[in-house]
Scaffold this motif. Structure first.
Motif, PDB file in Angstrom:
ATOM      1  N   GLY A  20     -17.344 -31.060 -35.664  1.00  0.00           N
ATOM      2  CA  GLY A  20     -18.504 -30.238 -35.345  1.00  0.00           C
ATOM      3  C   GLY A  20     -18.118 -28.950 -34.647  1.00  0.00           C
ATOM      4  N   SER A  21     -17.145 -29.012 -33.739  1.00  0.00           N
ATOM      5  CA  SER A  21     -16.695 -27.811 -33.037  1.00  0.00           C
ATOM      6  C   SER A  21     -15.926 -26.881 -33.969  1.00  0.00           C
ATOM      7  CB  SER A  21     -15.817 -28.185 -31.844  1.00  0.00           C
ATOM      8  OG  SER A  21     -16.560 -28.900 -30.876  1.00  0.00           O
ATOM      9  N   VAL A  22     -15.065 -27.457 -34.809  1.00  0.00           N
ATOM     10  CA  VAL A  22     -14.341 -26.646 -35.786  1.00  0.00           C
ATOM     11  C   VAL A  22     -15.333 -25.925 -36.692  1.00  0.00           C
ATOM     12  CG1 VAL A  22     -12.771 -26.736 -37.762  1.00  0.00           C
ATOM     13  CG2 VAL A  22     -12.274 -28.077 -35.707  1.00  0.00           C
ATOM     14  N   GLU A  23     -16.391 -26.628 -37.072  1.00  0.00           N
ATOM     15  CA  GLU A  23     -17.406 -26.012 -37.920  1.00  0.00           C
ATOM     16  C   GLU A  23     -18.103 -24.849 -37.212  1.00  0.00           C
ATOM     17  OE1 GLU A  23     -20.052 -27.867 -41.319  1.00  0.00           O
ATOM     18  OE2 GLU A  23     -20.728 -28.543 -39.343  1.00  0.00           O
ATOM     19  N   ALA A  24     -18.309 -24.959 -35.905  1.00  0.00           N
ATOM     20  CA  ALA A  24     -18.920 -23.860 -35.159  1.00  0.00           C
ATOM     21  C   ALA A  24     -18.055 -22.600 -35.250  1.00  0.00           C
ATOM     22  CB  ALA A  24     -19.126 -24.269 -33.705  1.00  0.00           C
ATOM     23  N   PHE A  25     -16.742 -22.759 -35.112  1.00  0.00           N
ATOM     24  CA  PHE A  25     -15.843 -21.606 -35.265  1.00  0.00           C
ATOM     25  C   PHE A  25     -15.866 -21.090 -36.702  1.00  0.00           C
ATOM     26  CE2 PHE A  25     -14.281 -23.152 -31.250  1.00  0.00           C
ATOM     27  CZ  PHE A  25     -13.773 -22.029 -30.611  1.00  0.00           C
ATOM     28  N   HIS A  26     -15.915 -22.006 -37.645  1.00  0.00           N
ATOM     29  CA  HIS A  26     -15.957 -21.637 -39.061  1.00  0.00           C
ATOM     30  C   HIS A  26     -17.196 -20.801 -39.362  1.00  0.00           C
ATOM     31  CE1 HIS A  26     -15.316 -21.900 -43.313  1.00  0.00           C
ATOM     32  NE2 HIS A  26     -16.235 -22.819 -43.554  1.00  0.00           N
ATOM     33  N   ARG A  27     -18.335 -21.189 -38.803  1.00  0.00           N
ATOM     34  CA  ARG A  27     -19.589 -20.499 -39.087  1.00  0.00           C
ATOM     35  C   ARG A  27     -19.688 -19.123 -38.422  1.00  0.00           C
ATOM     36  NH1 ARG A  27     -23.536 -25.846 -38.612  1.00  0.00           N
ATOM     37  NH2 ARG A  27     -23.420 -26.384 -40.840  1.00  0.00           N
ATOM     38  N   ARG A  28     -18.809 -18.842 -37.500  1.00  0.00           N
ATOM     39  CA  ARG A  28     -18.774 -17.512 -36.892  1.00  0.00           C
ATOM     40  C   ARG A  28     -17.555 -16.710 -37.336  1.00  0.00           C
ATOM     41  NH1 ARG A  28     -23.456 -18.788 -36.417  1.00  0.00           N
ATOM     42  NH2 ARG A  28     -24.573 -18.931 -34.419  1.00  0.00           N
ATOM     43  N   GLY A  29     -16.873 -17.191 -38.362  1.00  0.00           N
ATOM     44  CA  GLY A  29     -15.750 -16.443 -38.917  1.00  0.00           C
ATOM     45  C   GLY A  29     -14.497 -16.478 -38.078  1.00  0.00           C
ATOM     46  N   MET A  30     -14.400 -17.421 -37.133  1.00  0.00           N
ATOM     47  CA  MET A  30     -13.248 -17.474 -36.230  1.00  0.00           C
ATOM     48  C   MET A  30     -12.257 -18.574 -36.558  1.00  0.00           C
ATOM     49  SD  MET A  30     -14.907 -16.711 -32.460  1.00  0.00           S
ATOM     50  CE  MET A  30     -16.240 -17.929 -32.563  1.00  0.00           C
ATOM     51  N   LEU A  31     -12.487 -19.344 -37.618  1.00  0.00           N
ATOM     52  CA  LEU A  31     -11.611 -20.474 -37.896  1.00  0.00           C
ATOM     53  C   LEU A  31     -10.181 -20.052 -38.227  1.00  0.00           C
ATOM     54  CD1 LEU A  31     -11.176 -23.462 -38.091  1.00  0.00           C
ATOM     55  CD2 LEU A  31     -12.082 -23.429 -40.426  1.00  0.00           C
ATOM     56  N   PRO A  32      -9.959 -19.030 -39.062  1.00  0.00           N
ATOM     57  CA  PRO A  32      -8.564 -18.626 -39.325  1.00  0.00           C
ATOM     58  C   PRO A  32      -7.809 -18.254 -38.057  1.00  0.00           C
ATOM     59  CG  PRO A  32     -10.016 -17.665 -40.969  1.00  0.00           C
ATOM     60  CD  PRO A  32     -10.902 -18.272 -39.917  1.00  0.00           C
ATOM     61  N   ALA A  33      -8.452 -17.508 -37.161  1.00  0.00           N
ATOM     62  CA  ALA A  33      -7.795 -17.123 -35.909  1.00  0.00           C
ATOM     63  C   ALA A  33      -7.522 -18.343 -35.038  1.00  0.00           C
ATOM     64  CB  ALA A  33      -8.662 -16.114 -35.152  1.00  0.00           C
ATOM     65  N   LEU A  34      -8.455 -19.288 -35.008  1.00  0.00           N
ATOM     66  CA  LEU A  34      -8.272 -20.501 -34.212  1.00  0.00           C
ATOM     67  C   LEU A  34      -7.111 -21.334 -34.747  1.00  0.00           C
ATOM     68  CD1 LEU A  34      -9.239 -22.475 -31.996  1.00  0.00           C
ATOM     69  CD2 LEU A  34     -10.746 -23.493 -33.730  1.00  0.00           C
ATOM     70  N   LEU A  35      -7.043 -21.494 -36.058  1.00  0.00           N
ATOM     71  CA  LEU A  35      -5.954 -22.268 -36.651  1.00  0.00           C
ATOM     72  C   LEU A  35      -4.607 -21.616 -36.360  1.00  0.00           C
ATOM     73  CD1 LEU A  35      -7.497 -23.181 -40.138  1.00  0.00           C
ATOM     74  CD2 LEU A  35      -7.360 -24.622 -38.097  1.00  0.00           C
ATOM     75  N   ALA A  36      -4.553 -20.291 -36.488  1.00  0.00           N
ATOM     76  CA  ALA A  36      -3.294 -19.582 -36.234  1.00  0.00           C
ATOM     77  C   ALA A  36      -2.874 -19.735 -34.781  1.00  0.00           C
ATOM     78  CB  ALA A  36      -3.454 -18.103 -36.595  1.00  0.00           C
ATOM     79  N   ALA A  37      -3.816 -19.583 -33.856  1.00  0.00           N
ATOM     80  CA  ALA A  37      -3.502 -19.701 -32.430  1.00  0.00           C
ATOM     81  C   ALA A  37      -3.101 -21.120 -32.062  1.00  0.00           C
ATOM     82  CB  ALA A  37      -4.697 -19.263 -31.593  1.00  0.00           C
ATOM     83  N   SER A  38      -3.586 -22.102 -32.825  1.00  0.00           N
ATOM     84  CA  SER A  38      -3.309 -23.514 -32.542  1.00  0.00           C
ATOM     85  C   SER A  38      -2.086 -24.033 -33.267  1.00  0.00           C
ATOM     86  CB  SER A  38      -4.527 -24.369 -32.934  1.00  0.00           C
ATOM     87  OG  SER A  38      -5.711 -23.902 -32.309  1.00  0.00           O
ATOM     88  N   GLY A  39      -1.463 -23.186 -34.112  1.00  0.00           N
ATOM     89  CA  GLY A  39      -0.306 -23.628 -34.878  1.00  0.00           C
ATOM     90  C   GLY A  39      -0.656 -24.635 -35.946  1.00  0.00           C
ATOM     91  N   VAL A  40      -1.879 -24.529 -36.491  1.00  0.00           N
ATOM     92  CA  VAL A  40      -2.362 -25.447 -37.522  1.00  0.00           C
ATOM     93  C   VAL A  40      -2.426 -24.713 -38.852  1.00  0.00           C
ATOM     94  CG1 VAL A  40      -4.288 -26.909 -38.262  1.00  0.00           C
ATOM     95  CG2 VAL A  40      -3.695 -26.751 -35.838  1.00  0.00           C
ATOM     96  N   ASP A  41      -1.979 -25.351 -39.921  1.00  0.00           N
ATOM     97  CA  ASP A  41      -2.029 -24.747 -41.245  1.00  0.00           C
ATOM     98  C   ASP A  41      -3.478 -24.556 -41.691  1.00  0.00           C
ATOM     99  OD1 ASP A  41       0.729 -24.759 -41.372  1.00  0.00           O
ATOM    100  OD2 ASP A  41       0.813 -26.706 -42.408  1.00  0.00           O
ATOM    101  N   GLU A  42      -3.684 -23.631 -42.606  1.00  0.00           N
ATOM    102  CA  GLU A  42      -5.013 -23.428 -43.181  1.00  0.00           C
ATOM    103  C   GLU A  42      -5.540 -24.749 -43.723  1.00  0.00           C
ATOM    104  OE1 GLU A  42      -7.143 -20.849 -43.476  1.00  0.00           O
ATOM    105  OE2 GLU A  42      -5.872 -19.682 -42.138  1.00  0.00           O
ATOM    106  N   ARG A  43      -6.834 -24.973 -43.504  1.00  0.00           N
ATOM    107  CA  ARG A  43      -7.427 -26.254 -43.881  1.00  0.00           C
ATOM    108  C   ARG A  43      -7.874 -26.252 -45.339  1.00  0.00           C
ATOM    109  NH1 ARG A  43      -8.702 -28.944 -39.258  1.00  0.00           N
ATOM    110  NH2 ARG A  43      -8.549 -30.746 -40.606  1.00  0.00           N
ATOM    111  N   PRO A  44      -7.345 -27.141 -46.158  1.00  0.00           N
ATOM    112  CA  PRO A  44      -7.850 -27.256 -47.522  1.00  0.00           C
ATOM    113  C   PRO A  44      -9.229 -27.915 -47.514  1.00  0.00           C
ATOM    114  CG  PRO A  44      -6.262 -28.984 -47.089  1.00  0.00           C
ATOM    115  CD  PRO A  44      -6.256 -28.088 -45.883  1.00  0.00           C
ATOM    116  N   GLU A  45      -9.992 -27.653 -48.550  1.00  0.00           N
ATOM    117  CA  GLU A  45     -11.305 -28.289 -48.651  1.00  0.00           C
ATOM    118  C   GLU A  45     -11.124 -29.793 -48.755  1.00  0.00           C
ATOM    119  OE1 GLU A  45     -14.666 -28.265 -52.052  1.00  0.00           O
ATOM    120  OE2 GLU A  45     -14.366 -26.353 -51.031  1.00  0.00           O
ATOM    121  N   ALA A  46     -11.941 -30.526 -48.002  1.00  0.00           N
ATOM    122  CA  ALA A  46     -11.825 -31.991 -47.983  1.00  0.00           C
ATOM    123  C   ALA A  46     -13.207 -32.613 -48.050  1.00  0.00           C
ATOM    124  CB  ALA A  46     -11.103 -32.461 -46.734  1.00  0.00           C
ATOM    125  N   ALA A  47     -13.307 -33.760 -48.718  1.00  0.00           N
ATOM    126  CA  ALA A  47     -14.570 -34.489 -48.793  1.00  0.00           C
ATOM    127  C   ALA A  47     -14.582 -35.674 -47.840  1.00  0.00           C
ATOM    128  CB  ALA A  47     -14.803 -34.978 -50.228  1.00  0.00           C
TER     129      ALA A  47
END
Length: 488
Positions: free
Chosen positions: A53-80
């Motif tokens: 839910g928190s990751v989605e909040a960043f995603h919905r404000r366009g901040m997810l790529p920056a958050l992943l980069a700052a966290s050392g996490v690879d880009e998230r592939p689409e998942a079901a």
């Protein structure tokens, strides 16, 4: 005079500042600490888990790529399906056991799972975003007085005054704003003292890896060597006014672990308790609270940061509309009405984990039963729903209204998360039958790749579904929902 003064530049205060800045409000953030960086905020001591839910909040404000980069996490592939579930009181759970049929309003996307990050990474991303939105952050300012004066709130720091139309305390579990503004803070007293330390172990092999529940308590060895957590069920008796010494930490760790482990140098150490308390309301006049200022609990389960981000997301657009004079009657009161029950549930979730971890025969018996239940498909799914935000619901009869909105994908590939980036509400008109209503709601007409059987969906700026219509949506009920949330 600012529209809003926020006290506290942690993740909750900064996320709220970004929400208000996105809506064009003038915001001043006051932070007690002079520097934004510290060992307690960076990895490994600042390690934190963000829920889906928190990751989605960043995603919905366009901040997810920056958050992943700052966290050392690879880009998230689409998942079901979720790739991780976490644990309950130290019992790990299998993500493959989540029953997807129990998640009818979920669609595949890059924000289904949570991530591991650090406080520093989150705050760096949010501070940069806040700066771009015109938010002013002043560090090294300790608020010593708060008072309402007519249509304003004044925060004082020594001889300095900071005046705004509203003030929000996001200043943590020992909130100065909460105390100065006279909020009632009620709940349960501690059963344990917890310790978090980064130390050198002369014999690290004597400790088990991961979570270890013992007859005397629980300890956990984390990702970095010497990064330890210990729970000592002493009734919260330890004097927490000073950092724990090496001798005290070693004594507690030996007793809880049942080993003769030896600590060398202790680089950093702190203590905490499982005290669980919540303010009776999140608003008093022109002063509001969010995050740990409004609720505290043990870190078991890692829900504190996520709960605070949910507060900020819920409050931001409502306070912005109120400041602008465009809020429907009672809109700001829905902040407490919606978020207080969520906070109460998290406090109980934390208490439950403490209860099954206690080193007594009754708790051990309950823990055995709970572990059996958690090993089932229903048990794993239940924990995922509770900790991921999937079960969040604020209002509504059976149906989609009141739920977190699925990340609908339109025929051209545009996602709902893309449409929410400017902080406006969104009307998804899959049927093409609804009228456009005002400039505060983005109206998008056209089919979705999977509309889950709905003809139209009205989504609040925080991503909560305000209204959902069937294949032939009723225009009258849609306009009523618009008036309820957006005052047209």
């Amino acid at each position: 005079m600012h529209d809003v003064v926020i006290v506290g530049a942690g993740p909750v205060g900064l996320f709220l500042a970004c929400e208000l800045g996105l809506a064009g409000r003038s915001v001043l953030v006051l932070e007690r600490e002079a520097e934004p960086h510290s060992s307690w905020r960076s990895f490994p001591l600042g390690l934190r888990g963000l829920s889906g839910g928190s990751v989605e909040a960043f995603h919905r404000r366009g901040m997810l790529p920056a958050l992943l980069a700052a966290s050392g996490v690879d880009e998230r592939p689409e998942a079901a399906a979720p790739r991780s579930v976490g644990h309950f009181a130290g019992t790990p759970l299998d993500p493959a056991a989540v029953d997807l049929a129990r998640l009818p309003y979920r669609l595949a996307g890059p924000a289904l799972d949570g991530i591991m990050t650090s406080l520093e990474a989150v705050e760096t991303v949010l501070a940069e975003r806040a700066g771009k939105l015109g938010v002013e952050i002043r560090r090294g300012v300790s608020v010593t007085a708060v008072a309402e004066e007519g249509a304003a709130v004044v925060a004082r720091s020594g001889a300095e005054e900071y005046r705004a139309r509203w003030l929000v305390g996001c200043d943590g579990g020992r909130s100065t704003v909460r105390r100065l503004a006279g909020f009632d803070f009620v709940g349960t007293e501690p059963q344990l003292t917890g310790y978090l330390a980064l130390a050198t172990l002369t014999d690290p092999g004597v400790l088990r890896r991961g979570f270890a529940v013992t007859p005397q308590g629980m300890y956990v060895t984390m990702s970095e060597p010497g990064h330890l957590g210990v729970l000592d069920f002493d009734g919260g008796a330890y004097d927490r006014s000073q950092p724990p010494t090496r001798e005290h930490l070693q004594s507690v760790l030996r007793r809880v672990s049942g080993t003769d482990v030896t600590l060398g140098e202790v680089h950093l150490a702190s203590s905490f308790t499982d005290r669980a308390k919540q303010t009776t309301t999140y608003r008093r006049g022109r002063v509001l609270l969010a995050g740990d200022a409004a609720h505290i609990h043990s870190p078991l389960g890692g829900q504190g940061l996520n709960l605070g981000i949910g507060d900020a997301l819920n409050l931001g657009w409502k306070l912005a509309a109120t400041v602008a004079g465009r809020a429907p009657a009672g809109l700001l009161d829905t902040y407490t009405a919606e978020r207080h029950p969520v906070g109460a549930r998290v406090l109980d979730w934390s208490r439950a984990q403490v209860a099954v971890t206690r080193p007594d025969p009754h708790s051990r018996a309950i823990r055995s039963v709970v572990r059996d239940l958690l090993s089932t498909r229903d048990g794993t799914t239940y924990v995922f729903e509770r900790t991921s935000g999937t079960s969040l619901r604020y209002f509504g009869e059976p149906g989609l209204a009141g739920h977190n909105a699925p990340d609908f994908v339109l025929a051209d590939g545009t996602r709902l998360s893309d449409l929410l980036q400017d902080g406006r509400g969104v009307a998804l008109d899959f049927s093409g039958r609804l009228p456009a209503v005002g400039d505060r709601i983005r109206h998008v007409a056209g089919p979705a790749r999977d509309d889950l059987g709905f003809g139209a969906v009205l989504v609040r700026p925080d991503g909560i579904v305000a209204w959902a219509g069937d294949r032939v949506p009723d225009r009258g009920s849609f306009e009523e929902a618009v008036r309820r949330w957006f005052q047209f």
